[in-house]
Design an enzyme around this catalytic site. Structure first.
Site, PDB file in Angstrom:
ATOM      1  N   CYS A  51      14.432 -11.006  -1.271  1.00  0.00           N
ATOM      2  CA  CYS A  51      14.701 -10.821  -2.844  1.00  0.00           C
ATOM      3  C   CYS A  51      14.636 -10.244  -3.543  1.00  0.00           C
ATOM      4  O   CYS A  51      13.728 -10.915  -4.670  1.00  0.00           O
ATOM      5  CB  CYS A  51      15.564 -11.845  -3.435  1.00  0.00           C
ATOM      6  SG  CYS A  51      17.095 -13.257  -2.438  1.00  0.00           S
TER       7      CYS A  51
ATOM      8  N   TYR B  76       1.024  -1.076   0.519  1.00  0.00           N
ATOM      9  CA  TYR B  76       0.099  -0.359  -0.259  1.00  0.00           C
ATOM     10  C   TYR B  76       1.028   1.366   0.141  1.00  0.00           C
ATOM     11  O   TYR B  76       0.196   2.324   0.232  1.00  0.00           O
ATOM     12  CB  TYR B  76      -0.997   0.260   1.575  1.00  0.00           C
ATOM     13  CG  TYR B  76      -1.882  -0.899   1.577  1.00  0.00           C
ATOM     14  CD1 TYR B  76      -2.828  -1.698   0.821  1.00  0.00           C
ATOM     15  CD2 TYR B  76      -1.278  -1.974   2.761  1.00  0.00           C
ATOM     16  CE1 TYR B  76      -3.278  -2.135   0.756  1.00  0.00           C
ATOM     17  CE2 TYR B  76      -2.244  -2.867   2.733  1.00  0.00           C
ATOM     18  CZ  TYR B  76      -3.188  -3.054   1.861  1.00  0.00           C
ATOM     19  OH  TYR B  76      -3.921  -4.207   2.762  1.00  0.00           O
TER      20      TYR B  76
END
Ligand SMILES: *Cc1c(COP(=O)(O)O)cnc(C)c1O
Length: 421
Positions: A346, A318
């Site tokens: 990652c 968000y």
């Protein structure tokens, strides 16, 4: 307001030094404050004083049973959105008649579960769902209390991913079809219409969108009563926002929200239900993490933490802001450093903050993410095979692990390898 304050140079959770919890449980972890949870629950309860009301905590915000029991003991009901949440609320000791069942995709199995275990009401979101509910209730020889969630087509003016009250959103039935849908409900066996439900979104920072929606609910109440429906309960949803950024304009307080609710709906003589989640749990929780490395990049320094997007996904999902503060209180005069604050996962999206000015910290230091109590632990995953992190509850000078960190073996051994492999 919360109960995470610096005292004698160190961050405390109520009367417990955060560093002491870190020593006991390891990092990263979530820690919640009982006093803050209760304070926020009571603010809503008091804001609706004078009208018959129930505060049903939207447990998807933070659903550990210790949190649920804390709130239920203070008198809260629960708003659940899945069979799992329903069972979790029951396991925490919440009686069925204080559990409201929301959600757009309730399955027949979930409906059966709630009918058998007891439920306050179903907030029905579509006609196909209404028909399934009618069939299951009839089969069980029961009458299911229902409201219909109406979609008032109001702009909640919040992040698009958490706006739920516009006509293009999947939630509820269009308010323009409400009379038809209520007539349909009244014809179906095994259902008893008790009221109307609305929930327009989350992290709302103004009262106007709520007021627009509730004004439509008030009008609809009169219309449906005119059609012969006994509308006696109004479920107004949750959504009131919290101040994530300390220096911005604070969202309205529960007291102002309650005053508006009474002004817009008080004359109807209905029982009022509200479903706050974020405002109860958000500022009641911290995510505590250790700095693994401080790495110099080109034109920037990276603060690499042991917490990652799998533990707290709100920044990645968000673009959310969380205050990130050192657990050891910085000197007031200390020059600020600027970091990109990241986790070890990652993905470039595993970034908590970019170019964040904060007091300088070093490898081995602890930092705390503020306002991480809602939509934090509940949205975590084991991505990158990182075990779920522990949750800790503090009350005064006591703390307890309320969900322990699984061992690597526990995580790994959930996989099964087929015999033929
Ligand atoms: C998510 C949700 C809530 C809680 O929203 P908050 O913004 O956390 O207060 C309440 N009701 C329903 C139906 C929800 O889906």
């Amino acid at each position: 307001m919360d109960h995470f304050l610096y005292r004698d140079g160190a961050l405390f959770a109520e009367d417990v030094p955060v560093a002491e919890i870190a020593k006991a449980v390891g990092t990263p972890f979530y820690v919640y404050s009982t006093a803050t949870l209760l304070r926020h629950y009571r603010l809503f309860d008091e804001a609706l004083e004078g009208v018959d009301h129930t505060v049903c905590y939207a447990m998807k915000a933070a659903s550990n049973q210790a949190i649920l029991r804390t709130l239920a003991q203070a008198g809260a009901g629960m708003d659940v959105v899945s069979g799992g949440e329903y069972l979790r609320a029951k396991a925490a000791g919440v009686p069925g008649d204080r559990i409201v069942f929301s959600g757009v995709g309730k399955t027949a199995d979930e409906i059966r579960l709630a009918l058998e275990g007891g439920v306050r009401q179903f907030n029905v979101e579509s006609e196909p769902e209404m028909e399934v509910l009618s069939a299951v209730a009839t089969e069980l020889g029961q009458t299911a209390p229902i409201t219909v969630r109406i979609n008032p087509d109001v702009d909640a003016r919040t992040h698009a991913k958490i706006a739920t009250g516009k006509s293009e959103n999947k939630f509820g039935i269009p308010i323009s079809r409400a009379r038809e849908v209520y007539a349909h409900a009244a014809r179906l066996p095994g259902l008893e219409v008790v009221g109307i439900d609305v929930h327009i979104g989350s992290q709302l920072t103004e009262l106007e969108p709520f007021e627009q929606a509730y004004t439509k609910v008030a009008e609809l109440t009169e219309i449906l009563r005119g059609d012969g429906h006994d509308i006696r309960r109004l479920d107004l949803g949750g959504g009131l926002g919290i101040p994530y950024v300390r220096d911005n304009l604070a969202p309205p307080l529960p007291l102002d929200y309650g005053a508006m609710v009474k002004r817009v709906l008080g004359h109807l003589g209905c029982e009022i239900e509200i479903e706050p989640g974020r405002l109860i749990a958000g500022n009641a929780g911290l995510l505590v993490s250790e700095v693994i490395y401080v790495k110099s990049g080109e034109g920037r320094d990276f603060l690499i933490l042991d917490a990652a997007m799998n533990d707290l996904i709100r920044p990645a999902m968000y673009e959310a802001w969380h205050d990130i503060v050192p657990v050891t209180e910085p000197d007031p005069g200390e020059v600020r450093a600027v970091y990109d604050i990241v986790g070890p996962v990652c993905e470039t999206g595993d970034t908590f903050a970019r170019a964040r000015a904060m007091p300088p910290v070093a490898a081995g230091d602890l930092v705390a993410f503020r306002s991480a109590g809602a939509y934090g632990a509940v949205m975590s995953s084991e991505y990158n095979s990182r075990p779920l992190i522990p949750e800790v509850l503090v009350k005064g000078d006591q703390f307890a692990v309320i969900r322990r960190r699984p061992t690597f073996d526990e995580m790994i051994n959930r996989d099964t390898i087929p015999e033929w492999l």
